[in-house]
Write a protein that holds these residues in place. Structure first.
Motif, PDB file in Angstrom:
ATOM      1  N   LYS A  38      18.072  81.243 118.690  1.00 58.40           N
ATOM      2  CA  LYS A  38      16.967  82.745 118.857  1.00 58.40           C
ATOM      3  C   LYS A  38      17.729  84.356 119.505  1.00 58.40           C
ATOM      4  O   LYS A  38      19.720  84.431 119.283  1.00 58.40           O
ATOM      5  CB  LYS A  38      17.288  82.029 120.706  1.00 58.40           C
ATOM      6  CG  LYS A  38      15.960  81.538 120.839  1.00 58.40           C
ATOM      7  CD  LYS A  38      15.491  81.200 122.482  1.00 58.40           C
ATOM      8  CE  LYS A  38      14.862  79.793 122.320  1.00 58.40           C
ATOM      9  NZ  LYS A  38      13.722  79.934 123.112  1.00 58.40           N
ATOM     10  N   PRO A  39      17.157  85.406 118.539  1.00 61.63           N
ATOM     11  CA  PRO A  39      17.307  86.592 118.424  1.00 61.63           C
ATOM     12  C   PRO A  39      17.800  86.376 120.006  1.00 61.63           C
ATOM     13  O   PRO A  39      17.349  86.195 121.182  1.00 61.63           O
ATOM     14  CB  PRO A  39      16.623  86.831 118.405  1.00 61.63           C
ATOM     15  CG  PRO A  39      15.101  85.693 117.643  1.00 61.63           C
ATOM     16  CD  PRO A  39      15.984  84.830 117.993  1.00 61.63           C
ATOM     17  N   GLY A  40      18.676  87.469 119.684  1.00 62.83           N
ATOM     18  CA  GLY A  40      19.712  88.089 121.230  1.00 62.83           C
ATOM     19  C   GLY A  40      20.166  87.146 121.732  1.00 62.83           C
ATOM     20  O   GLY A  40      20.865  88.014 123.588  1.00 62.83           O
ATOM     21  N   ARG A  41      20.924  86.504 121.889  1.00 61.18           N
ATOM     22  CA  ARG A  41      21.531  85.037 122.896  1.00 61.18           C
ATOM     23  C   ARG A  41      22.792  85.468 122.236  1.00 61.18           C
ATOM     24  O   ARG A  41      23.734  85.570 123.378  1.00 61.18           O
ATOM     25  CB  ARG A  41      22.052  83.576 121.294  1.00 61.18           C
ATOM     26  CG  ARG A  41      22.379  82.422 122.202  1.00 61.18           C
ATOM     27  CD  ARG A  41      21.619  82.509 123.640  1.00 61.18           C
ATOM     28  NE  ARG A  41      21.693  81.203 123.768  1.00 61.18           N
ATOM     29  CZ  ARG A  41      21.633  80.474 125.176  1.00 61.18           C
ATOM     30  NH1 ARG A  41      20.426  81.070 125.922  1.00 61.18           N
ATOM     31  NH2 ARG A  41      21.265  79.036 125.035  1.00 61.18           N
ATOM     32  N   ALA A  42      23.265  86.039 121.104  1.00 63.41           N
ATOM     33  CA  ALA A  42      24.661  86.852 121.113  1.00 63.41           C
ATOM     34  C   ALA A  42      24.691  87.780 121.937  1.00 63.41           C
ATOM     35  O   ALA A  42      26.246  88.586 122.389  1.00 63.41           O
ATOM     36  CB  ALA A  42      25.312  86.674 119.685  1.00 63.41           C
ATOM     37  N   GLU A  43      23.905  88.971 121.802  1.00 61.93           N
ATOM     38  CA  GLU A  43      24.420  90.131 122.945  1.00 61.93           C
ATOM     39  C   GLU A  43      23.801  89.796 124.472  1.00 61.93           C
ATOM     40  O   GLU A  43      24.481  90.711 125.159  1.00 61.93           O
ATOM     41  CB  GLU A  43      22.207  90.279 122.455  1.00 61.93           C
ATOM     42  CG  GLU A  43      22.002  91.448 121.015  1.00 61.93           C
ATOM     43  CD  GLU A  43      22.007  90.863 119.885  1.00 61.93           C
ATOM     44  OE1 GLU A  43      21.828  89.687 120.052  1.00 61.93           O
ATOM     45  OE2 GLU A  43      22.095  91.033 118.872  1.00 61.93           O
ATOM     46  N   VAL A  44      23.115  88.595 124.739  1.00 67.01           N
ATOM     47  CA  VAL A  44      23.682  88.334 126.096  1.00 67.01           C
ATOM     48  C   VAL A  44      24.686  88.029 126.068  1.00 67.01           C
ATOM     49  O   VAL A  44      25.307  88.345 127.503  1.00 67.01           O
ATOM     50  CB  VAL A  44      22.128  87.004 126.094  1.00 67.01           C
ATOM     51  CG1 VAL A  44      22.197  86.734 127.938  1.00 67.01           C
ATOM     52  CG2 VAL A  44      20.789  87.814 126.029  1.00 67.01           C
ATOM     53  N   ARG A  45      24.782  86.917 125.692  1.00 67.25           N
ATOM     54  CA  ARG A  45      26.841  86.687 126.019  1.00 67.25           C
ATOM     55  C   ARG A  45      28.377  87.411 126.097  1.00 67.25           C
ATOM     56  O   ARG A  45      28.637  87.926 126.614  1.00 67.25           O
ATOM     57  CB  ARG A  45      26.986  85.814 124.319  1.00 67.25           C
ATOM     58  CG  ARG A  45      28.338  85.415 124.686  1.00 67.25           C
ATOM     59  CD  ARG A  45      28.779  84.043 123.619  1.00 67.25           C
ATOM     60  NE  ARG A  45      30.351  83.711 124.106  1.00 67.25           N
ATOM     61  CZ  ARG A  45      31.451  84.416 123.434  1.00 67.25           C
ATOM     62  NH1 ARG A  45      31.237  85.147 123.389  1.00 67.25           N
ATOM     63  NH2 ARG A  45      32.522  83.350 123.893  1.00 67.25           N
ATOM     64  N   GLN A  46      28.117  88.437 124.753  1.00 69.07           N
ATOM     65  CA  GLN A  46      28.490  89.888 124.774  1.00 69.07           C
ATOM     66  C   GLN A  46      28.687  90.355 126.069  1.00 69.07           C
ATOM     67  O   GLN A  46      29.105  91.907 126.626  1.00 69.07           O
ATOM     68  CB  GLN A  46      28.298  91.006 123.630  1.00 69.07           C
ATOM     69  CG  GLN A  46      29.524  92.037 123.241  1.00 69.07           C
ATOM     70  CD  GLN A  46      30.205  91.236 123.324  1.00 69.07           C
ATOM     71  OE1 GLN A  46      30.836  90.757 122.589  1.00 69.07           O
ATOM     72  NE2 GLN A  46      31.504  92.134 123.749  1.00 69.07           N
ATOM     73  N   TYR A  47      27.130  90.753 126.743  1.00 68.52           N
ATOM     74  CA  TYR A  47      26.613  91.434 127.622  1.00 68.52           C
ATOM     75  C   TYR A  47      27.247  91.086 128.849  1.00 68.52           C
ATOM     76  O   TYR A  47      27.831  91.638 129.921  1.00 68.52           O
ATOM     77  CB  TYR A  47      25.462  91.557 127.810  1.00 68.52           C
ATOM     78  CG  TYR A  47      24.404  92.152 129.104  1.00 68.52           C
ATOM     79  CD1 TYR A  47      25.295  93.435 130.015  1.00 68.52           C
ATOM     80  CD2 TYR A  47      24.665  91.372 130.507  1.00 68.52           C
ATOM     81  CE1 TYR A  47      24.519  93.819 130.639  1.00 68.52           C
ATOM     82  CE2 TYR A  47      24.570  91.609 131.714  1.00 68.52           C
ATOM     83  CZ  TYR A  47      24.409  92.892 132.275  1.00 68.52           C
ATOM     84  OH  TYR A  47      24.148  93.542 133.503  1.00 68.52           O
ATOM     85  N   GLN A  48      27.412  89.294 128.592  1.00 64.25           N
ATOM     86  CA  GLN A  48      28.045  89.148 130.046  1.00 64.25           C
ATOM     87  C   GLN A  48      29.566  89.129 130.282  1.00 64.25           C
ATOM     88  O   GLN A  48      30.361  89.167 131.170  1.00 64.25           O
ATOM     89  CB  GLN A  48      27.898  87.543 129.964  1.00 64.25           C
ATOM     90  CG  GLN A  48      26.368  86.984 130.260  1.00 64.25           C
ATOM     91  CD  GLN A  48      26.055  86.092 130.208  1.00 64.25           C
ATOM     92  OE1 GLN A  48      26.655  84.654 129.196  1.00 64.25           O
ATOM     93  NE2 GLN A  48      25.192  85.372 130.428  1.00 64.25           N
ATOM     94  N   VAL A  49      30.492  89.544 129.099  1.00 59.91           N
ATOM     95  CA  VAL A  49      31.676  89.367 129.010  1.00 59.91           C
ATOM     96  C   VAL A  49      32.251  90.856 128.969  1.00 59.91           C
ATOM     97  O   VAL A  49      32.845  91.021 129.670  1.00 59.91           O
ATOM     98  CB  VAL A  49      32.037  88.771 127.164  1.00 59.91           C
ATOM     99  CG1 VAL A  49      33.228  89.661 127.258  1.00 59.91           C
ATOM    100  CG2 VAL A  49      31.993  87.478 126.720  1.00 59.91           C
TER     101      VAL A  49
END
Length: 169
Positions: free
Chosen positions: A93-104
């Motif tokens: 899903k779009p934004g999944r990688a961004e959410v993961r990077q945000y959490q990191v």
């Protein structure tokens, strides 16, 4: 009566009588064997019919059980494939990688607040630790906790030791 006695004294009559007696005895024995064997044949035919009925029943039961197992296996395969496709869809899903990077990054910033002196090496160390925690948390209980409360479950035990350091400063 005398004639009858003369006939009985003849050897031919004795031979005929003995032969007839043997024939009657053999015929009676054969007839009784035939009756006994026909009863045995009927009994065995009934047993065979019963055994074939039991065998047919058992084969039907086994066939139905195998058919149910095949249907259940096919259903489970379809569910497995559907789940695999759903997982792939959810992960892409779009934004999944961004959410993961945000959490990191959020976990790294939290660790940096604890380890303020020497910002650059500590920052890199914190980013690496956060990435390994996120990768470890992709499965299992940490993933569930992260889904329920996104900010919790990101760092291991460094916050507890970091709060001790803040008290000393």
């Amino acid at each position: 009566m005398e004639t009858f006695l003369n006939i009985i004294k003849e050897p031919f009559v004795w031979g005929l009588a003995i032969g007839l007696a043997l024939t009657i005895f053999t015929w009676k024995s054969g007839l009784s064997n035939k009756l006994r064997l026909s009863k045995d044949v009927r009994r065995l035919e009934n047993e065979l019919r019963d055994l074939q009925g039991h065998l047919n029943t058992q084969l039907k039961i086994n066939s139905q059980g195998n058919q149910q197992l095949q249907q259940e296996l096919e259903t489970l395969r379809e569910q497995n494939e559907n789940m695999r496709v759903s997982m792939a869809t959810l992960q892409s899903k779009p934004g999944r990688a961004e959410v993961r990077q945000y959490q990191v990054m959020e976990a790294a910033v939290r660790q940096m607040r604890e380890q303020a002196p020497g910002f650059a090496p500590a920052w890199e160390k914190a980013v690496r630790q956060a990435e390994t925690e996120i990768e470890a948390g992709e499965n299992g209980l940490k993933k569930l906790v992260r889904k329920v409360i996104p900010g919790i479950g990101m760092t291991t035990g460094t916050q507890a030791s970091g709060s001790d350091n803040e008290d000393k400063d």
